[in-house]
Write a protein that holds these residues in place. Sequence first.
Motif, mmCIF file in Angstrom:
data_model
loop_
_atom_site.group_PDB
_atom_site.id
_atom_site.type_symbol
_atom_site.label_atom_id
_atom_site.label_comp_id
_atom_site.label_asym_id
_atom_site.label_seq_id
_atom_site.Cartn_x
_atom_site.Cartn_y
_atom_site.Cartn_z
ATOM 1 N N THR A 78 -47.753 13.399 27.757
ATOM 2 C CA THR A 78 -48.232 12.634 26.507
ATOM 3 C C THR A 78 -49.356 11.772 26.318
ATOM 4 N N ASP A 79 -49.824 11.171 27.483
ATOM 5 C CA ASP A 79 -51.030 10.604 27.477
ATOM 6 C C ASP A 79 -52.219 11.661 27.345
ATOM 7 N N LYS A 80 -52.107 12.734 28.160
ATOM 8 C CA LYS A 80 -53.080 13.734 28.148
ATOM 9 C C LYS A 80 -53.219 14.382 26.615
ATOM 10 N N ILE A 81 -52.019 14.359 26.026
ATOM 11 C CA ILE A 81 -52.100 15.019 24.628
ATOM 12 C C ILE A 81 -52.865 14.071 23.681
ATOM 13 N N MET A 82 -52.620 12.664 23.644
ATOM 14 C CA MET A 82 -53.053 11.622 23.028
ATOM 15 C C MET A 82 -54.669 11.730 23.108
ATOM 16 N N ASN A 83 -55.016 11.687 24.330
ATOM 17 C CA ASN A 83 -56.312 11.463 24.767
ATOM 18 C C ASN A 83 -56.948 12.921 24.059
ATOM 19 N N ALA A 84 -56.578 14.132 24.301
ATOM 20 C CA ALA A 84 -57.337 15.386 23.628
ATOM 21 C C ALA A 84 -57.162 15.044 22.080
ATOM 22 N N GLN A 85 -56.235 14.642 21.439
ATOM 23 C CA GLN A 85 -56.036 14.442 19.906
ATOM 24 C C GLN A 85 -57.055 13.428 19.623
ATOM 25 N N LYS A 86 -57.323 12.210 20.473
ATOM 26 C CA LYS A 86 -58.450 11.254 20.161
ATOM 27 C C LYS A 86 -59.808 11.911 20.123
ATOM 28 N N ALA A 87 -60.094 12.510 21.170
ATOM 29 C CA ALA A 87 -61.316 13.206 21.271
ATOM 30 C C ALA A 87 -61.657 14.359 20.115
ATOM 31 N N ARG A 88 -60.857 14.578 19.474
ATOM 32 C CA ARG A 88 -60.691 15.335 18.204
ATOM 33 C C ARG A 88 -60.881 14.435 16.881
ATOM 34 N N GLY A 89 -60.730 13.330 16.973
ATOM 35 C CA GLY A 89 -60.963 12.470 16.008
ATOM 36 C C GLY A 89 -59.589 11.881 15.342
ATOM 37 N N ALA A 90 -58.583 11.991 16.278
ATOM 38 C CA ALA A 90 -57.136 11.416 15.683
ATOM 39 C C ALA A 90 -57.310 10.057 15.845
ATOM 40 N N LYS A 91 -56.509 9.053 14.986
ATOM 41 C CA LYS A 91 -56.538 7.752 15.101
ATOM 42 C C LYS A 91 -54.938 7.395 15.188
ATOM 43 N N PHE A 92 -54.632 6.808 16.285
ATOM 44 C CA PHE A 92 -53.141 6.073 16.733
ATOM 45 C C PHE A 92 -53.184 4.792 16.349
ATOM 46 N N GLU A 93 -54.115 3.793 16.151
ATOM 47 C CA GLU A 93 -54.160 2.554 16.000
ATOM 48 C C GLU A 93 -54.052 2.103 14.487
ATOM 49 N N SER A 94 -53.619 2.845 13.560
ATOM 50 C CA SER A 94 -53.505 2.474 12.385
ATOM 51 C C SER A 94 -52.183 1.464 12.340
ATOM 52 N N ARG A 95 -52.245 0.387 11.534
ATOM 53 C CA ARG A 95 -51.141 -0.461 11.221
ATOM 54 C C ARG A 95 -50.307 -0.017 10.099
ATOM 55 N N ASN A 96 -50.718 0.818 9.373
ATOM 56 C CA ASN A 96 -49.614 1.645 8.428
ATOM 57 C C ASN A 96 -48.515 2.480 8.898
ATOM 58 N N PRO A 97 -47.445 1.690 8.984
ATOM 59 C CA PRO A 97 -46.137 2.785 9.730
ATOM 60 C C PRO A 97 -46.372 4.163 9.324
ATOM 61 N N PHE A 98 -46.548 4.529 8.219
ATOM 62 C CA PHE A 98 -46.219 6.001 7.727
ATOM 63 C C PHE A 98 -47.648 6.900 8.394
ATOM 64 N N LYS A 99 -48.911 6.173 8.333
ATOM 65 C CA LYS A 99 -49.877 6.750 8.820
ATOM 66 C C LYS A 99 -49.604 6.877 10.289
ATOM 67 N N LYS A 100 -49.252 6.112 11.040
ATOM 68 C CA LYS A 100 -48.865 6.172 12.454
ATOM 69 C C LYS A 100 -48.070 7.328 12.806
ATOM 70 N N ILE A 101 -47.034 7.477 11.885
ATOM 71 C CA ILE A 101 -45.795 8.503 12.089
ATOM 72 C C ILE A 101 -46.499 9.914 11.797
ATOM 73 N N LYS A 102 -47.425 10.003 10.785
ATOM 74 C CA LYS A 102 -48.118 11.116 10.755
ATOM 75 C C LYS A 102 -48.812 11.590 11.824
ATOM 76 N N ALA A 103 -49.756 10.440 12.233
ATOM 77 C CA ALA A 103 -50.583 11.010 13.426
ATOM 78 C C ALA A 103 -49.806 11.058 14.577
ATOM 79 N N MET A 104 -48.650 10.688 14.742
ATOM 80 C CA MET A 104 -47.707 11.313 15.908
ATOM 81 C C MET A 104 -47.406 12.901 16.075
ATOM 82 N N LEU A 105 -47.404 13.211 14.551
ATOM 83 C CA LEU A 105 -46.817 14.608 14.408
ATOM 84 C C LEU A 105 -47.852 15.822 15.445
ATOM 85 N N PRO A 106 -49.108 15.437 15.553
ATOM 86 C CA PRO A 106 -49.864 16.490 16.440
ATOM 87 C C PRO A 106 -49.705 16.273 17.932
ATOM 88 N N VAL A 107 -49.186 15.182 18.234
ATOM 89 C CA VAL A 107 -48.586 15.063 19.499
ATOM 90 C C VAL A 107 -47.083 15.443 19.848
#
Length: 278
Positions: free
Chosen positions: A175-204
Amino acid sequence: MRDVTIGQYYPANSIVHRADPRFKLLIMLLYIVMVFFCDSFFSFGFLTLFVLVTVLISRVPPLKVLKGLRMVIVVVLITTVLMIIFYRGEGEPLAEWKIFRIYLDGIYASIKLAWRLMLLVVMPTLLTLTSTPTELCDGLESLLSPLKKLHFPVHELALIMSIALRLIPTLIEETDKIMNAQKARGAKFESRNPFKKIKAMLPVLIPLFVSSFRRADDLADAMDSRCYRGAKGRTRMKSLKFHAGDVIALLVWCIIFVCVLFLKYNWFGWAFIAVIGL
């Protein structure tokens, strides 16, 4: 994910690490029953004291054990707040606002519930930190061996538990490797909006599920290539042997359990009267 400590083994030379896994599983079962029997602050404090002593004896850093609480702290806080708000106690409320009332009994009950939940997390975390998945698998299979006469798949159940515990650190690393790869592609996981956070977790989650199924398929092929055919005819390289210290530890926790029962049902007075009568 880095806060998940269940399934991660911490190597150390301690009495707890060297203890027989069968006795550790029995003590854990007894401990869980004890936690649910605690109903006063004194009994919770009494049990917490022995938990802290066990952690110190195990030579596992206390912060590493407490790190496992971070994954349930949100659940504990939400449950505590809801119980304080919706608990209906007796007497006059301490505070009142529209339909919400806060009672002193509700505050006490919420503190006990939070304390109970944290105790239920600490000791199982310590169990996996001081025991390898193979030891737990062998210990569980040995304890459930009488069920083999009823044709219960004891070995398969223990194997499933062992594989699950072994794969927890692997999935965390994946999971850590996938999240780092998604961050390198511009993904943001630090959003305070819970819906945006859930949407950002789908690519993981999708690559994680694909990787898990692929890993399970590879594991099945590896077991087939090594002629795995279940428990029939299998032997162990290391046989389980209990020592006097294991029996003493189990007896100590049995005494603690009796003390918790005394604290719950107030048997001290009755026990004293019975002793005098004898």
